[in-house]
Write an enzyme that holds these catalytic residues in place. Structure first.
Site, PDB file in Angstrom:
ATOM      1  N   TYR A 154       0.831  -1.199   0.000  1.00 36.60           N
ATOM      2  CA  TYR A 154       0.000   0.000   0.000  1.00 36.60           C
ATOM      3  C   TYR A 154       0.865   1.247   0.000  1.00 36.60           C
ATOM      4  CZ  TYR A 154       0.823   0.992   5.014  1.00 36.60           C
ATOM      5  OH  TYR A 154       1.388   1.317   6.221  1.00 36.60           O
ATOM      6  N   LEU A 176      10.965   1.122   7.361  1.00 34.39           N
ATOM      7  CA  LEU A 176      10.390   1.591   6.110  1.00 34.39           C
ATOM      8  C   LEU A 176      11.162   2.838   5.669  1.00 34.39           C
ATOM      9  CD1 LEU A 176       8.002   1.057   4.120  1.00 34.39           C
ATOM     10  CD2 LEU A 176       6.932   3.028   5.184  1.00 34.39           C
TER      11      LEU A 176
HETATM   12  N1  PMP Z   1       7.582   3.724   9.113  1.00 36.60           N
HETATM   13  C1  PMP Z   1       6.450   3.002   9.140  1.00 36.60           C
HETATM   14  C2  PMP Z   1       6.441   1.695   9.838  1.00 36.60           C
HETATM   15  C3  PMP Z   1       5.280   3.506   8.521  1.00 36.60           C
HETATM   16  O1  PMP Z   1       4.144   2.776   8.539  1.00 36.60           O
HETATM   17  C4  PMP Z   1       5.319   4.783   7.901  1.00 36.60           C
HETATM   18  C5  PMP Z   1       4.090   5.369   7.283  1.00 36.60           C
HETATM   19  N2  PMP Z   1       3.553   4.601   6.275  1.00 36.60           N
HETATM   20  C6  PMP Z   1       6.534   5.488   7.907  1.00 36.60           C
HETATM   21  C7  PMP Z   1       7.636   4.924   8.517  1.00 36.60           C
HETATM   22  C8  PMP Z   1       6.650   6.836   7.231  1.00 36.60           C
HETATM   23  O2  PMP Z   1       6.679   6.690   5.840  1.00 36.60           O
HETATM   24  P1  PMP Z   1       6.164   7.880   4.884  1.00 36.60           P
HETATM   25  O3  PMP Z   1       6.939   9.089   5.284  1.00 36.60           O
HETATM   26  O4  PMP Z   1       6.488   7.417   3.530  1.00 36.60           O
HETATM   27  O5  PMP Z   1       4.697   8.017   5.172  1.00 36.60           O
END
Ligand code: PMP
Length: 286
Positions: A33, A206
């Site tokens: 996603y 992530l």
């Molecule tokens: N780490 C995790 C585990 C997340 O779920 C998210 C948000 N989806 C992020 C970091 C931040 O990622 P982003 O800045 O791409 O939203």
């Protein structure tokens, strides 16, 4: 008025938006996603999210039912149809609905991927969390080993938010081998002196799209950055802390495991980075 949702090529009212009970996203969490924020009716960092989506799909050998250009058009169409000025677009791709429940991946030629997108209108800029800062607790990171792939396996992050809630806090930071990996749905940072410290990239976290943008803006503003692991003890002794994510931008952290940071109010670095991030992303929104 009911929201319009995109499901496998069709724009439908949300009451009619359906996927099969045999969908592998439902049965195996076999899906990826993305969440892209909307400001002024425009998408923030769409290309960053699209690039990470392509990588997630590649790592899982999953086919995309559309090109990234088509995906951009669908995002825009949904934002337009639902009149979203501020909020987000959620997108999910799963390995589709095979005839039977089977652990083995289905043949992609016979089982097309499922693609679903929907919007959520929500005030992002003016948030209580940004004004007062959030309180986090630390919990063990017991997630799987490929956290760099943005899969829909979000049960443990969800449990982490509940553990935080029970403890009277707002969110949780996850700790593995004695060091912080990330927040349940955000990347984690501490500030000590004039240094911003955040965990280096790898399979353990992530690769936040907001993280990449914020670190770029911080570097351009001559701030010093260290990408390395840090412990909860080091975090508790920091001058300030913050988290980043697409839907919360930069949000100050004012307490960790009940220990207040600085004077217990949002720190200057977090406040400044939030301002820069919002200004710059707004300018580049498409
Ligand atoms: N780490 C995790 C585990 C997340 O779920 C998210 C948000 N989806 C992020 C970091 C931040 O990622 P982003 O800045 O791409 O939203």
């Amino acid at each position: 008025m009911s929201r319009t949702v995109y499901v496998n090529g069709a724009y439908v009212p949300e009451e009619e938006a359906r996927v099969s009970v045999f969908d592998r996203g439902f049965l195996f969490a076999d899906g990826v996603y993305e969440v892209t924020s909307v400001l002024d009716g425009k998408l923030l960092d769409f290309h960053g999210h699209a690039a990470r989506l392509e990588r997630s799909l590649r790592e899982l050998d999953m086919a995309s039912p559309v090109t990234m250009d088509e995906l951009l058009a669908i995002h825009r169409e949904l934002v337009e149809r639902n009149g979203v000025t501020e909020g987000m677009v959620y997108l999910q791709i799963t390995r589709g609905a095979a005839a039977d429940r089977d652990f083995v991946f289905p043949d992609p030629d016979k089982t097309p991927s499922t693609l679903v997108l929907f919007t959520q209108s929500k005030g992002l800029i003016d948030s209580a969390a940004a004004r007062t800062g959030i309180r986090v607790i630390s919990i063990d990171d017991i997630r799987w080993g490929r956290r760099d792939i943005k899969t829909v396996q979000l049960l443990y992050p969800s449990m982490g938010k509940m553990m935080a809630k029970k403890a009277g806090a707002d969110d949780a930071w996850m700790v593995e081998d004695g060091v912080v990996t990330e927040g349940t749905s955000n990347n984690a940072y501490i500030v000590k002196g004039n240094k911003i410290i955040t965990r280096h990239l790898g399979t353990e976290i992530l690769h936040g799209i907001t993280r990449a943008a914020v670190l770029k803006f911080a570097r351009e503003s001559q701030m010093e950055i260290e990408e390395r692991p840090f412990t909860i003890e080091e975090a508790k002794a920091a001058d300030e802390a913050f988290v980043t994510s697409a839907s919360t931008f930069v949000t100050p952290v004012v307490a960790i495991d009940g220990v207040s940071l600085g004077d217990g109010t949002p720190g200057a670095v977090a406040r400044r980075l939030r301002e820069i991030y919002i200004d710059e992303s707004r300018k580049a929104a498409i």
